[in-house]
Write a protein that holds these residues in place. Structure first.
Motif, PDB file in Angstrom:
ATOM      1  N   PHE A 167      30.585  40.986  38.933  1.00 61.46           N
ATOM      2  CA  PHE A 167      31.086  39.787  38.672  1.00 61.46           C
ATOM      3  C   PHE A 167      32.613  40.198  39.398  1.00 61.46           C
ATOM      4  CE2 PHE A 167      27.894  39.875  35.522  1.00 61.46           C
ATOM      5  CZ  PHE A 167      27.563  38.660  35.200  1.00 61.46           C
ATOM      6  N   PHE A 168      33.133  38.824  39.906  1.00 66.03           N
ATOM      7  CA  PHE A 168      34.361  38.825  40.302  1.00 66.03           C
ATOM      8  C   PHE A 168      35.201  37.509  40.335  1.00 66.03           C
ATOM      9  CE2 PHE A 168      37.561  40.879  43.025  1.00 66.03           C
ATOM     10  CZ  PHE A 168      37.115  42.133  43.231  1.00 66.03           C
ATOM     11  N   GLY A 169      36.267  37.561  39.933  1.00 61.53           N
ATOM     12  CA  GLY A 169      36.826  36.408  39.625  1.00 61.53           C
ATOM     13  C   GLY A 169      36.400  35.404  38.557  1.00 61.53           C
ATOM     14  N   GLY A 170      35.607  36.136  37.542  1.00 61.88           N
ATOM     15  CA  GLY A 170      34.885  35.348  36.595  1.00 61.88           C
ATOM     16  C   GLY A 170      33.528  34.813  36.779  1.00 61.88           C
ATOM     17  N   ARG A 171      33.023  34.967  37.979  1.00 61.54           N
ATOM     18  CA  ARG A 171      31.846  34.549  38.539  1.00 61.54           C
ATOM     19  C   ARG A 171      30.935  35.517  38.930  1.00 61.54           C
ATOM     20  NH1 ARG A 171      31.978  30.226  42.963  1.00 61.54           N
ATOM     21  NH2 ARG A 171      33.492  31.682  43.863  1.00 61.54           N
ATOM     22  N   ALA A 186      32.278  40.598  24.914  1.00 58.91           N
ATOM     23  CA  ALA A 186      32.698  41.438  23.751  1.00 58.91           C
ATOM     24  C   ALA A 186      34.009  42.419  24.268  1.00 58.91           C
ATOM     25  CB  ALA A 186      31.512  42.086  23.197  1.00 58.91           C
ATOM     26  N   VAL A 187      34.446  42.354  25.296  1.00 62.39           N
ATOM     27  CA  VAL A 187      35.181  43.159  25.865  1.00 62.39           C
ATOM     28  C   VAL A 187      36.761  42.852  25.623  1.00 62.39           C
ATOM     29  CG1 VAL A 187      36.361  44.329  28.063  1.00 62.39           C
ATOM     30  CG2 VAL A 187      33.936  43.727  27.969  1.00 62.39           C
ATOM     31  N   PRO A 188      37.454  43.896  24.747  1.00 65.69           N
ATOM     32  CA  PRO A 188      38.814  43.352  24.397  1.00 65.69           C
ATOM     33  C   PRO A 188      39.538  43.044  25.475  1.00 65.69           C
ATOM     34  CG  PRO A 188      37.885  45.446  23.121  1.00 65.69           C
ATOM     35  CD  PRO A 188      36.897  44.989  24.418  1.00 65.69           C
ATOM     36  N   GLY A 189      40.221  42.053  25.601  1.00 68.06           N
ATOM     37  CA  GLY A 189      41.004  41.543  26.816  1.00 68.06           C
ATOM     38  C   GLY A 189      40.263  41.209  28.084  1.00 68.06           C
ATOM     39  N   GLY A 190      38.846  40.888  27.676  1.00 65.69           N
ATOM     40  CA  GLY A 190      38.018  40.659  28.737  1.00 65.69           C
ATOM     41  C   GLY A 190      38.234  39.273  29.520  1.00 65.69           C
ATOM     42  N   SER A 191      39.085  38.416  28.875  1.00 57.28           N
ATOM     43  CA  SER A 191      39.490  37.123  29.665  1.00 57.28           C
ATOM     44  C   SER A 191      40.232  37.546  30.777  1.00 57.28           C
ATOM     45  CB  SER A 191      40.268  36.332  28.572  1.00 57.28           C
ATOM     46  OG  SER A 191      41.585  36.874  28.206  1.00 57.28           O
ATOM     47  N   GLU A 192      40.925  38.652  31.024  1.00 55.86           N
ATOM     48  CA  GLU A 192      41.994  39.132  32.046  1.00 55.86           C
ATOM     49  C   GLU A 192      40.961  39.975  33.093  1.00 55.86           C
ATOM     50  OE1 GLU A 192      45.629  40.403  31.005  1.00 55.86           O
ATOM     51  OE2 GLU A 192      45.166  40.142  28.564  1.00 55.86           O
ATOM     52  N   LEU A 193      39.701  40.138  33.103  1.00 49.83           N
ATOM     53  CA  LEU A 193      39.221  40.854  34.066  1.00 49.83           C
ATOM     54  C   LEU A 193      39.173  40.187  35.571  1.00 49.83           C
ATOM     55  CD1 LEU A 193      35.677  41.743  32.032  1.00 49.83           C
ATOM     56  CD2 LEU A 193      37.637  43.374  32.770  1.00 49.83           C
ATOM     57  N   LEU A 194      39.362  41.034  36.426  1.00 51.39           N
ATOM     58  CA  LEU A 194      39.135  40.564  37.870  1.00 51.39           C
ATOM     59  C   LEU A 194      37.721  40.792  38.209  1.00 51.39           C
ATOM     60  CD1 LEU A 194      40.239  39.309  40.526  1.00 51.39           C
ATOM     61  CD2 LEU A 194      40.950  41.688  41.052  1.00 51.39           C
ATOM     62  N   TYR A 195      37.283  41.995  37.873  1.00 55.33           N
ATOM     63  CA  TYR A 195      35.895  42.509  38.389  1.00 55.33           C
ATOM     64  C   TYR A 195      35.089  43.125  37.264  1.00 55.33           C
ATOM     65  CZ  TYR A 195      38.664  46.471  38.662  1.00 55.33           C
ATOM     66  OH  TYR A 195      39.419  47.637  38.665  1.00 55.33           O
ATOM     67  N   ALA A 196      33.904  43.215  37.415  1.00 55.00           N
ATOM     68  CA  ALA A 196      33.070  44.000  36.248  1.00 55.00           C
ATOM     69  C   ALA A 196      31.593  44.178  37.029  1.00 55.00           C
ATOM     70  CB  ALA A 196      32.959  43.078  35.024  1.00 55.00           C
TER      71      ALA A 196
END
Length: 303
Positions: free
Chosen positions: A184-188, A234-244
Motif C-alpha cells: 500500500f502506498f498513499g493509502g491505496r 488496527a495500527v496505532p496512528g495508522g491514518s498517518e501511514l505513507l506506505y505499508a
C-alpha cells in the motif's frame, strides 16, 4: 522545490541491494524535487534540512535496533518522517502481532519467549522460531518436535544476544500457495506479489537465506484485502501511514492470516511492478507538500 531524503543503509564494499532506489531518486528529481539517498547512520546528514525523510531501505537496522530507534526519534523531531516515528517504533518489535490478534485481526498464532524464560517449545507439530526484531529471515528456522535440542540451542544463542524469540506453528499453506505481500502506498493498494517458502527444512537458523524466492506478481483476493484492511485499521496512528506491506499466508482452514505487517522499510519490488513507480513518486511528493516548510518545525521545537 521540496527536499526529500530516501534513507537507506551503507552496504560497505558490497553492492547495494535496493535496486529500486536509483530509479526512485531519478523519478522524484524528474518530477521537480531535490531528492537524494542518504545512509541513515551518516553522521554528517542534516536531516532538519529536508522537508521529508522517507525510510526506504535501512536494511541493517535490526542488527542495531537501539541505535536505529534513537535515530527515528531524532529525525522525527526534526522534520517529517515517513512512516512517523511512533509507528516505526511500534512496528520494529513483532510483539505487535499479539496486539493485532487481540484487536480481531486473523494472524498466525504466536507466542513469545523472552531471555530468562524456559524453552517451552511444541512437541506435537512443526514450528518456527525467529526474533521479534529481525528482517530477511535472520535467526529464523523451522523445526520438528524431534529437533528439540537444536531449537533449544538457537533459543540460548538468541537470548544470550538479548533477543526475544517468537514461536509460531509452521503454516503448511505456504508450501502450496506461498506468501503474499500486499503493498500500500498513499493509502491505496499499490500492487501485490507472491513468493515461495523461505524456510527450508534443516536450514540452520544462522545461515543466509533467500528472502524472496520465486517472486511473482499477484492479484489479491477479496479475502486477502479484507484481512489487510483490518490489520491496517488496527495500527496505532495508522491514518498517518505513507506506505505499508501486509504479508499473508493461508491458515489450516485455507483463509488468509497475517504473517507480518511491514511499516518500516519494506522492499517495494518496483522492478517487478514498473508501472508502480509513478504512483509511488506522486505519493511521496504529496507527503512532502504536506510537511511544514523548513524552519517552521525548528521554530516550534525550540519554542
Amino acid at each position: 522545490m521540496p527536499r526529500i531524503a530516501l534513507a537507506t543503509y551503507d552496504p560497505g564494499a558490497e553492492p547495494g541491494k535496493d535496486t529500486d532506489l536509483p530509479e526512485l531518486v531519478r523519478a522524484l528529481t524528474d518530477a521537480g524535487a531535490e531528492a537524494e539517498a542518504r545512509y541513515w547512520d551518516d553522521p554528517d546528514a542534516d536531516w532538519a534540512g529536508y522537508d521529508l525523510v522517507v525510510i526506504r531501505s535501512t536494511w541493517d537496522y535490526s542488527w542495531r535496533a537501539a541505535e536505529f530507534g534513537a535515530w527515528v526519534d531524532r529525525v522525527g523531531a526534526l522534520t517529517r518522517l515517513a512512516n512517523p516515528a511512533p509507528v516505526v517504533r511500534w512496528n520494529t518489535d513483532k510483539r505487535y502481532l499479539g496486539e493485532l490478534a487481540a484487536a480481531g485481526v486473523p494472524t498466525v498464532p504466536t507466542r513469545y519467549l523472552a531471555p530468562g524464560e524456559p524453552a517451552d517449545l511444541p512437541d506435537d507439530h512443526e514450528y518456527v522460531i525467529k526474533p521479534t526484531s529481525g528482517a530477511g529471515a535472520r535467526f529464523a528456522a523451522r523445526y520438528t518436535p524431534d529437533q528439540h535440542e537444536t531449537a533449544v540451542r538457537q533459543l540460548a544463542r538468541m537470548h544470550a544476544e538479548g533477543f526475544t524469540a517468537m514461536v509460531q506453528p509452521y503454516v503448511r499453506g505456504i508450501d502450496v500457495s506461498g506468501e503474499r505481500a500486499l503493498q500500500f502506498f498513499g493509502g491505496r493498494l499499490l500492487h501485490a506479489s507472491r513468493k515461495g517458502a523461505v524456510l527450508a527444512p534443516d536450514t540452520p537458523y544462522d545461515a543466509d537465506k533467500v528472502a524472496h524466492p520465486d517472486l511473482q506478481r499477484w492479484e489479491p483476493t477479496d479475502a486477502e484485502m479484507a484481512v489487510a484492511d483490518k490489520a491496517l485499521g488496527a495500527v496505532p496512528g495508522g491514518s498517518e501511514l505513507l506506505y505499508a506491506r501486509v504479508d499473508l499466508v493461508d491458515g489450516e482452514d485455507g483463509e488468509p492470516r497475517l504473517m507480518e505487517l511491514e511499516l518500516v522499510e519494506p522492499n517495494l519490488f518496483l522492478w517487478l511492478h514498473p508501472g508502480s513507480l509513478e504512483r509511488v513518486t506522486e505519493a511521496i511528493l504529496q507527503a512532502a507538500d504536506q510537511a511544514p516548510r523548513r524552519g517552521a518545525g525548528s521554530l516550534q521545537a525550540s519554542a
